[in-house]
Write a protein that holds these residues in place. Structure first.
Motif: not given
Ligand SMILES: CC/C=C\C/C=C\C/C=C\CC/C=C/CC(=O)SCCNC(=O)CCNC(=O)[C@H](O)C(C)(C)COP(=O)(O)OP(=O)(O)OC[C@H]1O[C@@H](n2cnc3c(N)ncnc32)[C@H](O)[C@@H]1OP(=O)(O)O
Length: 287
Positions: A6-8, A11-13, A116-121, A125-126
């Motif tokens: 949900r956090n991801s 913050f949006g990608f 468990g990864k930051s939105p930036e990560r 990744f995507w």
């Protein structure tokens, strides 16, 4: 897991899909410069081994990342760097992709990259997942997947991103876009690639039910092109490649380009970004 996802979404990608475009297979344009790919390649031991035979112009790319060749950011970065190098090497006309692992071609996206990864990560990744698909599906080289093990989800995407698929004739090995079984949804460009491979109805059933096909069933629906005994998968890929390379490159490339242009959604960048975000947000909501 749900909170992290949900956090991801919250913050949006940012930056995701910023470079997504539908490339023709004869376009030489890189999705992103090698420089930026190399900058983010932090892996210590190679997850990919490439052997280029200059006498035949055929490279064999072996995925060697135990236990299951999962597509982590490091793996995808290394994969894309190798693809770019081969693409720029004019002596290389054909690429065979296979695995050094017994029983597994690729397990698809690395689940740990989505947890468990930051939105930036997550965004990085995507983007790497998209780059892998763009580089493979848009490659100038003739590409053959020598599928010597199971190949679910992202592993299946990698396989159908190639021009031709040869799979080991073992009913224990499976392949398919099984995302819905995991409660997630394959993005539209996964769907397009599957439709281009097996046709509309088979793709619809396959995606909605998240079907994983045994090797013989995959052959029946055209998800793979040929089944061979385990010890013949690479030699058959080499033989098949020589047939593909007997066709003049420009003719094959233009033909592929026309096919893709007429059969793949040519969505503008913004639209593509919104659609991917929508799919991921819905997944995050329900997980
Ligand atoms: C940035 C995005 C952020 C959020 C996204 C939110 C939502 C996402 C929305 C849309 C995305 C849609 C796209 C998804 C594409 C995908 O690829 S999802 C990944 C799907 N993959 C699978 O379902 C494969 C699962 N694995 C298997 O079926 C089997 O492992 C396999 C048949 C490949 C091999 O079987 P076997 O030889 O018996 O091995 P094990 O099952 O025992 O596994 C060995 C160890 O490997 C670990 N592992 C397996 N798969 C993965 C994987 N995909 N990622 C990471 N690790 C994996 C497994 O846990 C074992 O580890 P262990 O030994 O227990 O430590």
């Amino acid at each position: 897991m749900a909170n992290v996802l949900r956090n991801s979404a919250k913050f949006g990608f940012s930056g995701v899909l910023s470079q997504l475009s539908i490339h023709s297979r004869h376009g030489r344009e890189c999705v992103s410069p090698c420089f930026s790919l190399q900058q983010r390649n932090n892996s210590t031991s190679p997850k990919i081994k490439v052997d280029l035979d200059s006498s035949t112009g055929v490279a064999v790319l072996r995925m060697q990342s135990p236990p299951v060749n999962s597509l982590s950011l490091d793996f995808l970065t290394e994969f894309c760097i190798n693809l770019e190098k081969l693409e720029m090497d004019r002596s290389c006309r054909g690429l065979i992709i296979t695995s050094t692992l017994s029983k597994v071609f690729s397990a698809g996206l690395d689940i740990m990259e989505m947890y468990g990864k930051s939105p930036e990560r997550c965004g990085e990744f995507w983007k790497a997942v998209q780059e892998m698909w763009l580089k493979l599906y848009g490659s100038n080289m003739a590409t053959i997947a020598a599928i010597n093990g199971s190949s679910p989800a992202g592993g299946c995407l990698m396989s159908i991103g190639c021009d031709y698929r040869i799979m080991v004739d073992n009913p224990r090995y499976s392949i398919g876009l099984n995302e819905t079984q995991l409660g997630i949804v394959a993005p539209f460009w996964f769907k397009d690639t599957l439709v281009n491979t097996v046709g509309n109805r088979a793709a619809e059933l396959s995606l909605e039910l998240g079907l994983l096909y045994s090797a013989p069933d995959a052959l029946k629906i055209g998800l793979v092109d040929q089944l061979v005994p385990e010890d013949q998968v690479l030699s058959t890929a080499q033989d098949t490649m020589s047939k593909w390379l007997a066709i003049p490159d420009h003719a094959r490339q233009i033909d592929q380009c026309v096919y893709i242009i007429y059969n793949t959604s040519p969505l503008p960048l913004d639209h593509a970004r919104q659609m991917d975000q929508c799919v991921i947000s819905v997944c995050i909501y329900y997980i």
